[in-house]
Design a protein around this motif. Structure first.
Motif, PDB file in Angstrom:
ATOM      1  N   SER A   1      -2.607   3.376  10.594  1.00 56.74           N
ATOM      2  CA  SER A   1      -1.853   4.951  11.035  1.00 56.74           C
ATOM      3  C   SER A   1      -0.375   4.648  11.260  1.00 56.74           C
ATOM      4  O   SER A   1       0.615   4.368  10.707  1.00 56.74           O
ATOM      5  CB  SER A   1      -1.931   5.124  12.705  1.00 56.74           C
ATOM      6  N   HIS A   2       0.187   6.052  10.411  1.00 61.05           N
ATOM      7  CA  HIS A   2       1.666   6.275   9.897  1.00 61.05           C
ATOM      8  C   HIS A   2       2.098   7.715  10.413  1.00 61.05           C
ATOM      9  O   HIS A   2       1.436   8.513  10.587  1.00 61.05           O
ATOM     10  CB  HIS A   2       1.962   6.054   8.817  1.00 61.05           C
ATOM     11  N   LYS A   3       3.203   7.783  10.779  1.00 63.63           N
ATOM     12  CA  LYS A   3       3.983   9.152  11.624  1.00 63.63           C
ATOM     13  C   LYS A   3       5.133   8.893  10.416  1.00 63.63           C
ATOM     14  O   LYS A   3       5.927   8.146  10.746  1.00 63.63           O
ATOM     15  CB  LYS A   3       4.096   9.124  12.353  1.00 63.63           C
ATOM     16  N   GLU A   4       5.715  10.047  10.392  1.00 66.03           N
ATOM     17  CA  GLU A   4       7.021  10.849   8.937  1.00 66.03           C
ATOM     18  C   GLU A   4       7.426  10.796  10.700  1.00 66.03           C
ATOM     19  O   GLU A   4       7.038  12.055  10.748  1.00 66.03           O
ATOM     20  CB  GLU A   4       6.965  11.620   8.616  1.00 66.03           C
TER      21      GLU A   4
ATOM     22  N   LEU B   1       3.286   2.291   2.859  1.00 68.29           N
ATOM     23  CA  LEU B   1       2.268   2.239   4.166  1.00 68.29           C
ATOM     24  C   LEU B   1       2.188   1.513   4.668  1.00 68.29           C
ATOM     25  O   LEU B   1       2.553   1.311   6.028  1.00 68.29           O
ATOM     26  CB  LEU B   1       0.750   2.671   4.067  1.00 68.29           C
ATOM     27  N   VAL B   2       1.975  -0.198   4.432  1.00 69.58           N
ATOM     28  CA  VAL B   2       2.025  -1.357   4.240  1.00 69.58           C
ATOM     29  C   VAL B   2       3.504  -2.084   3.401  1.00 69.58           C
ATOM     30  O   VAL B   2       3.369  -2.153   1.740  1.00 69.58           O
ATOM     31  CB  VAL B   2       0.836  -1.851   4.350  1.00 69.58           C
ATOM     32  N   TYR B   3       4.558  -2.645   4.030  1.00 68.31           N
ATOM     33  CA  TYR B   3       4.775  -3.204   3.523  1.00 68.31           C
ATOM     34  C   TYR B   3       4.486  -4.013   2.845  1.00 68.31           C
ATOM     35  O   TYR B   3       3.736  -5.079   2.989  1.00 68.31           O
ATOM     36  CB  TYR B   3       6.731  -3.614   4.353  1.00 68.31           C
ATOM     37  N   PRO B   4       5.683  -5.000   2.105  1.00 65.81           N
ATOM     38  CA  PRO B   4       4.234  -6.251   1.216  1.00 65.81           C
ATOM     39  C   PRO B   4       3.806  -7.622   1.779  1.00 65.81           C
ATOM     40  O   PRO B   4       4.766  -7.982   2.708  1.00 65.81           O
ATOM     41  CB  PRO B   4       5.728  -6.877   0.605  1.00 65.81           C
TER      42      PRO B   4
ATOM     43  N   ILE C   1       0.983  -1.665  -0.143  1.00 70.01           N
ATOM     44  CA  ILE C   1       0.150   0.173   0.103  1.00 70.01           C
ATOM     45  C   ILE C   1       0.806   0.943  -0.561  1.00 70.01           C
ATOM     46  O   ILE C   1       1.623   1.705   0.443  1.00 70.01           O
ATOM     47  CB  ILE C   1      -0.852   0.035   1.247  1.00 70.01           C
ATOM     48  N   TYR C   2       0.306   2.128  -1.217  1.00 71.71           N
ATOM     49  CA  TYR C   2       1.194   3.325  -0.618  1.00 71.71           C
ATOM     50  C   TYR C   2       0.824   4.580  -0.481  1.00 71.71           C
ATOM     51  O   TYR C   2      -0.242   5.181  -1.694  1.00 71.71           O
ATOM     52  CB  TYR C   2       1.626   3.697  -2.906  1.00 71.71           C
ATOM     53  N   ALA C   3       1.303   5.679  -0.331  1.00 75.11           N
ATOM     54  CA  ALA C   3       0.176   6.426   0.113  1.00 75.11           C
ATOM     55  C   ALA C   3       0.785   8.003  -0.265  1.00 75.11           C
ATOM     56  O   ALA C   3       2.791   7.696  -0.430  1.00 75.11           O
ATOM     57  CB  ALA C   3      -0.240   7.099   1.820  1.00 75.11           C
TER      58      ALA C   3
ATOM     59  N   ILE D   1       9.772   6.567   8.504  1.00 79.82           N
ATOM     60  CA  ILE D   1       8.355   6.366   8.544  1.00 79.82           C
ATOM     61  C   ILE D   1       7.526   5.254   9.504  1.00 79.82           C
ATOM     62  O   ILE D   1       8.354   3.645   8.834  1.00 79.82           O
ATOM     63  CB  ILE D   1       8.249   6.331   7.108  1.00 79.82           C
ATOM     64  N   PHE D   2       7.095   4.962   9.601  1.00 82.06           N
ATOM     65  CA  PHE D   2       7.008   4.160  11.167  1.00 82.06           C
ATOM     66  C   PHE D   2       5.128   4.129  10.503  1.00 82.06           C
ATOM     67  O   PHE D   2       4.008   4.789  11.043  1.00 82.06           O
ATOM     68  CB  PHE D   2       7.052   4.147  12.415  1.00 82.06           C
ATOM     69  N   SER D   3       4.462   2.546  10.571  1.00 80.07           N
ATOM     70  CA  SER D   3       3.086   2.392  10.339  1.00 80.07           C
ATOM     71  C   SER D   3       2.791   1.545  11.178  1.00 80.07           C
ATOM     72  O   SER D   3       3.768   0.481  12.445  1.00 80.07           O
ATOM     73  CB  SER D   3       3.093   2.402   9.371  1.00 80.07           C
ATOM     74  N   ILE D   4       1.607   1.708  12.037  1.00 78.45           N
ATOM     75  CA  ILE D   4       0.916   0.833  12.760  1.00 78.45           C
ATOM     76  C   ILE D   4      -0.506   0.190  11.543  1.00 78.45           C
ATOM     77  O   ILE D   4      -1.043   0.724  11.483  1.00 78.45           O
ATOM     78  CB  ILE D   4       0.732   0.993  14.134  1.00 78.45           C
TER      79      ILE D   4
END
Length: 487
Positions: A136-139, A119-122, A101-103, A144-147
């Motif tokens: 949810s993510h934060k730069e 946002l979400v790796y493979p 998933i890319y944003a 870049i960290f996503s949960i």
């Protein structure tokens, strides 16, 4: 200084994990659609940081190693529906594959930064999956960290990988040192616990289990390979070298399509090549230390990883064409075939600085030097300032020689400013633009141009003379190559 940086990154990870986990819990519960089509995957995505007009992109691979190896990904874009959610339903042509998933990035303040972020790796999909994803993510300064939180049919696969990402397994590697554990004996117990917790079936989820089993090992080997030379214990590395060289594998079809498994095998060969007594290059090490379909996949992996392969690929592409028998895998080599001296270069339509359409065929009967670059690329600027600009001036009276500068920039105004700056090109050079497609323009995709700068020389018949060979990046080397062609 390194310890301070690590501490800061770890602090941000912990802080963000705590904050976003509460944010995910507080977000609305989503309805999970029951996907009855076994030849498709349904995703319902609640992206907490998305603005009303933001677009999400899903990149889906249908073959074996996915975009990590074959690059045959299909892209789907969606905007929010009336409920503020992103709905994707895409057809699939195999039982397994990967999606990412890319944003669009929120912070584009740094020059040259990629506008899209993962946002979400493979993630490993299985045909028929019907998944709701809260993300949810934060730069931050640490990256870049996503949960994510996954629900629905097939969600167990995604949740166990999310557990790994949130340091449930990888943190074990912090306690493993070469003086303690060469065989990763601490990992199996933790992985088995995860398999039980998330009800992973050893038969139906074999590909996922391979991802779980080998991804920590891959990361560990990569960390050893990249260690500074003064921190390497060569006696212990020799022991690991023997262990890895004598390692054997029981392969199945689902082992082969596992990203974690193939990536681990690649790092294994990198370690053997770097620390073994035989000083072969990486390409020939792959040929010696692998065979069959594994060798074919590893060769493709090698070509796709631009930072690891050589700049001049002519001999290697020819060798790979003779080795690879699988029809599907051979298709990946097609773009690299244009990087072989003597091959015919395709024609492409691009946009000039005046906004006019221009084809490469417009320069037939000219020798063409093409320089590919993007704004923010430091090496691109160094190459232009120290080599290309001086060569252009030196050969200014050769009317049969044309210099073409092709930018991967996807914003017209950014590209025009870079031309005016004189850092990457000049107004005296033919400057061409991808018409907003950036790296998605066929000239990049069809010819596997993914490292920059990238230099190609074509003769008057648009036949490849030189592709990105090391001599082209020096004044003497570029001068020598041009003089040969101009004779």
């Amino acid at each position: 200084m390194d310890k301070l940086r690590v501490f800061i990154i770890q602090f941000w990870i912990l802080f963000f994990a705590l904050a976003t986990s509460e944010e995910l819990k507080a977000s609305k519960k989503l309805y999970v659609k029951n996907n009855t089509n076994k030849d498709s995957v349904f995703l319902l995505i609640d992206y907490l940081q998305a603005a009303k007009s933001d677009t999400l992109e899903i990149r889906v691979s249908n073959y074996m190693m996915g975009s990590t190896v074959l690059g045959n990904d299909t892209r789907y874009n969606e905007v929010k529906d009336k409920k503020g959610l992103y709905r994707f339903s895409f057809p699939v042509r195999s039982k397994f594959g990967y999606f990412t998933i890319y944003a669009k990035r929120k912070d584009l303040s740094r020059n040259g930064i990629e506008p899209m972020m993962a946002l979400v790796y493979p993630q490993l999909w299985k045909s028929g999956d019907s998944i709701t994803i809260k993300v949810s993510h934060k730069e931050t300064i640490g990256g870049i960290f996503s949960i994510c939180d996954f629900q629905g049919k097939g969600a167990h696969k995604y949740n166990v990988l999310e557990a790994i990402k949130q340091n449930k397994v990888f943190n074990v590697l912090d306690d493993i040192s070469l003086t303690e554990d060469l065989s990763f004996s601490k990992l199996p117990t933790i992985i088995k616990e995860l398999l039980t917790t998330y009800k992973i079936d050893s038969i139906n989820d074999e590909t996922l289990i391979n991802d779980l089993w080998y991804e920590p090992r891959r990361l560990y080997l990569a960390s050893l390979i990249n260690k500074p030379i003064d921190r390497i214990d060569f006696d212990r590395y020799k022991q690991l070298y023997v262990l890895l060289k004598n390692q054997s594998f029981t392969l199945s079809e689902r082992s082969i399509i596992s990203r974690g498994f193939i990536s681990y095998l690649f790092e294994r060969i990198r370690f053997i090549q770097k620390f073994g007594p035989d000083k072969k290059d990486l390409f020939n090490s792959i040929i010696e230390y692998s065979d069959g379909r594994i060798r074919e996949l590893l060769l493709v992996y090698y070509f796709q990883n631009g930072a690891l392969r050589k700049t001049d690929l002519s001999m290697e592409v020819r060798a790979a064409q003779n080795i690879i028998r699988d029809t599907l895998i051979r298709t990946f080599l097609k773009p690299f075939a244009h990087q072989i001296s003597g091959s015919s270069w395709p024609d492409y339509k691009l946009i000039s600085a005046n906004g006019d359409s221009l084809c490469l065929s417009s320069f037939n009967n000219n020798i063409i030097v093409m320089d590919f670059w993007y704004t923010g690329c430091g090496y691109c600027s160094i190459f232009y300032q120290n080599v290309l600009s001086k060569i252009k001036q030196e050969y200014r009276n050769h009317k049969e020689l044309t210099f073409i500068s092709i930018s991967r920039d996807n914003k017209f105004d950014v590209w025009k400013k870079s031309i005016a700056s004189g850092l990457y090109t000049s107004k005296e050079i033919v400057n061409l633009y991808s018409n907003g497609l950036g790296g998605k323009h066929p000239i990049f995709l069809d010819n596997a141009i993914s490292v920059f700068p990238f230099v190609i020389i074509l003769n008057k018949n648009r036949i490849v003379e030189q592709v990105n060979s090391p001599p082209l990046y020096t004044l003497e080397g570029m001068r020598s190559e041009l003089n040969k062609i101009l004779k």
